[in-house]
Motif scaffolding. Structure first.
Motif, PDB file in Angstrom:
ATOM      1  N   HIS A  65     -18.242 -83.340  59.326  1.00  0.00           N
ATOM      2  CA  HIS A  65     -17.291 -82.259  59.053  1.00  0.00           C
ATOM      3  C   HIS A  65     -17.929 -80.893  59.269  1.00  0.00           C
ATOM      4  CE1 HIS A  65     -15.637 -85.717  56.844  1.00  0.00           C
ATOM      5  NE2 HIS A  65     -14.464 -85.158  57.096  1.00  0.00           N
ATOM      6  N   CYS A  66     -17.078 -79.909  59.577  1.00  0.00           N
ATOM      7  CA  CYS A  66     -17.549 -78.533  59.740  1.00  0.00           C
ATOM      8  C   CYS A  66     -18.028 -77.997  58.388  1.00  0.00           C
ATOM      9  CB  CYS A  66     -16.403 -77.669  60.284  1.00  0.00           C
ATOM     10  SG  CYS A  66     -16.778 -75.908  60.264  1.00  0.00           S
ATOM     11  N   ALA A  67     -19.221 -77.372  58.400  1.00  0.00           N
ATOM     12  CA  ALA A  67     -19.801 -76.880  57.151  1.00  0.00           C
ATOM     13  C   ALA A  67     -19.049 -75.661  56.610  1.00  0.00           C
ATOM     14  CB  ALA A  67     -21.270 -76.533  57.365  1.00  0.00           C
ATOM     15  N   ALA A  68     -18.252 -75.012  57.468  1.00  0.00           N
ATOM     16  CA  ALA A  68     -17.522 -73.821  57.016  1.00  0.00           C
ATOM     17  C   ALA A  68     -16.103 -74.161  56.544  1.00  0.00           C
ATOM     18  CB  ALA A  68     -17.479 -72.776  58.129  1.00  0.00           C
ATOM     19  N   CYS A  69     -15.312 -74.809  57.393  1.00  0.00           N
ATOM     20  CA  CYS A  69     -13.908 -75.052  57.030  1.00  0.00           C
ATOM     21  C   CYS A  69     -13.646 -76.471  56.541  1.00  0.00           C
ATOM     22  CB  CYS A  69     -12.985 -74.711  58.203  1.00  0.00           C
ATOM     23  SG  CYS A  69     -13.112 -75.897  59.566  1.00  0.00           S
ATOM     24  N   GLY A  70     -14.611 -77.367  56.731  1.00  0.00           N
ATOM     25  CA  GLY A  70     -14.443 -78.724  56.211  1.00  0.00           C
ATOM     26  C   GLY A  70     -13.647 -79.656  57.105  1.00  0.00           C
TER      27      GLY A  70
ATOM     28  N   LEU B 238     -21.055 -76.647  62.692  1.00  0.00           N
ATOM     29  CA  LEU B 238     -19.809 -75.867  62.664  1.00  0.00           C
ATOM     30  C   LEU B 238     -18.878 -76.336  63.773  1.00  0.00           C
ATOM     31  CD1 LEU B 238     -21.401 -72.299  62.267  1.00  0.00           C
ATOM     32  CD2 LEU B 238     -20.285 -73.637  60.464  1.00  0.00           C
ATOM     33  N   CYS B 239     -17.569 -76.223  63.522  1.00  0.00           N
ATOM     34  CA  CYS B 239     -16.602 -76.569  64.564  1.00  0.00           C
ATOM     35  C   CYS B 239     -16.474 -75.384  65.532  1.00  0.00           C
ATOM     36  CB  CYS B 239     -15.245 -76.917  63.945  1.00  0.00           C
ATOM     37  SG  CYS B 239     -14.376 -75.512  63.238  1.00  0.00           S
ATOM     38  N   ALA B 240     -15.768 -75.609  66.649  1.00  0.00           N
ATOM     39  CA  ALA B 240     -15.638 -74.565  67.672  1.00  0.00           C
ATOM     40  C   ALA B 240     -14.977 -73.298  67.114  1.00  0.00           C
ATOM     41  CB  ALA B 240     -14.839 -75.106  68.852  1.00  0.00           C
ATOM     42  N   ASP B 241     -14.068 -73.452  66.175  1.00  0.00           N
ATOM     43  CA  ASP B 241     -13.380 -72.284  65.607  1.00  0.00           C
ATOM     44  C   ASP B 241     -14.281 -71.478  64.677  1.00  0.00           C
ATOM     45  OD1 ASP B 241     -11.101 -72.947  66.946  1.00  0.00           O
ATOM     46  OD2 ASP B 241     -10.206 -74.051  65.253  1.00  0.00           O
ATOM     47  N   CYS B 242     -15.166 -72.152  63.991  1.00  0.00           N
ATOM     48  CA  CYS B 242     -16.005 -71.478  62.987  1.00  0.00           C
ATOM     49  C   CYS B 242     -17.367 -71.046  63.526  1.00  0.00           C
ATOM     50  CB  CYS B 242     -16.241 -72.387  61.785  1.00  0.00           C
ATOM     51  SG  CYS B 242     -14.744 -72.789  60.880  1.00  0.00           S
ATOM     52  N   ARG B 243     -17.690 -71.486  64.717  1.00  0.00           N
ATOM     53  CA  ARG B 243     -19.042 -71.200  65.202  1.00  0.00           C
ATOM     54  C   ARG B 243     -19.284 -69.687  65.256  1.00  0.00           C
ATOM     55  NH1 ARG B 243     -19.656 -72.247  71.696  1.00  0.00           N
ATOM     56  NH2 ARG B 243     -21.631 -71.179  71.392  1.00  0.00           N
TER      57      ARG B 243
HETATM   58 ZN   LIG Z   1     -14.776 -75.058  61.009  1.00  0.00          ZN
END
Ligand SMILES: [Zn+2]
Length: 248
Positions: free
Chosen positions: A154-159, A177-182
């Motif tokens: 899972h993304c460490a920022a948005c989950g 991180l996911c592409a949106d949160c990177r």
């Molecule tokens: Zn994310």
């Protein structure tokens, strides 16, 4: 002065004045600590090869009241990791293990599982002369035992679940991180497949993983990611990380 007995791995030694050495040790029964080996620079007789880097030893030491430094009384060599370090790549990997153990593990905290881990990693380096899988396994388990292993799915920022998408990370990362949160600094990637492979392999023993024919693709990439996580949780720059990046 009570005499204590323990097994230990010699992380490194350095000079103390003209005659003595200080040994940074990871002991099985007392945790990580430093001890003075009096006269070790003058005469090799007393401590012999027990103070070579990464020697696995049985030792007796005196604990001194109100003093940080213990005093080595005598030591016996149980297993040497000296020969393998003639291979420069293995030497750098071994030094990395020693540096990370010294920086990552708190002083005087008994940690039997970490002790067995470090010993298993050294033995794997010695036997296989392979770098990536032993170091990956070492990093993975040090992080996990220390409670710092992030959720790799899972993304460490948005989950959000990363699914088949790669995770991004960069200096100072504590997870993927996911592409949106990177962020701008998160320029490195770890593929979902590699993350899953490493996670699965580390649930079994290192021996079993090394017995599988060869390292799966992406091991080096994954090793870098786990090194970054370790670096995030130590206060000083890891000197051996640069050497590893150059050589291995
Ligand atoms: Zn994310």
């Amino acid at each position: 002065m009570p005499l204590r007995e323990t097994e230990a791995i010699v992380l490194r030694t350095y000079r103390l004045g003209e005659a003595d050495k200080i040994a940074s040790l990871f002991t099985r029964q007392l945790g990580r600590l430093r001890a003075v080996a009096a006269g070790a620079l003058r005469s090799k007789v007393r401590f012999g090869s027990t103070l070579e880097p990464l020697s696995y030893i049985h030792l007796w030491l005196y604990e001194r009241e109100n003093r940080d430094l213990l005093r080595m009384n005598s030591a016996e060599l149980l297993e040497s990791f000296f020969e393998m370090q003639k291979d420069y790549r293995v030497q750098v990997a071994a030094q990395y293990v020693s540096e990370v153990t010294e920086r990552f593990l708190p002083e005087r905290e008994v940690n039997e599982r970490a002790f067995r881990l470090v010993l298993a990693v050294l033995r794997a380096l010695k036997r296989s002369r392979e770098i990536n899988r032993p170091l990956l396994f070492c990093n993975y388990w040090l992080l996990r035992l220390g409670g710092f292993l992030p959720d790799l799915e899972h993304c460490a920022a948005c989950g959000r679940a990363l699914g088949e998408n790669p995770g991004f990370y960069g200096p100072g990362s504590e997870g993927l991180l996911c592409a949106d949160c990177r962020t701008a600094t998160a320029s490195l990637t770890l593929s979902a497949k590699t993350a899953a492979t490493v996670h699965a392999a580390c649930q079994s023993s290192l021996d079993r993983w090394l017995a599988a024919e060869k390292a799966p693709p992406g091991c080096r990439e994954a090793r870098r990611f786990f090194e970054e996580l370790i670096a995030t949780h130590v206060d000083k720059k890891l000197v051996t990380r640069g050497l590893l990046a150059d050589e291995v």
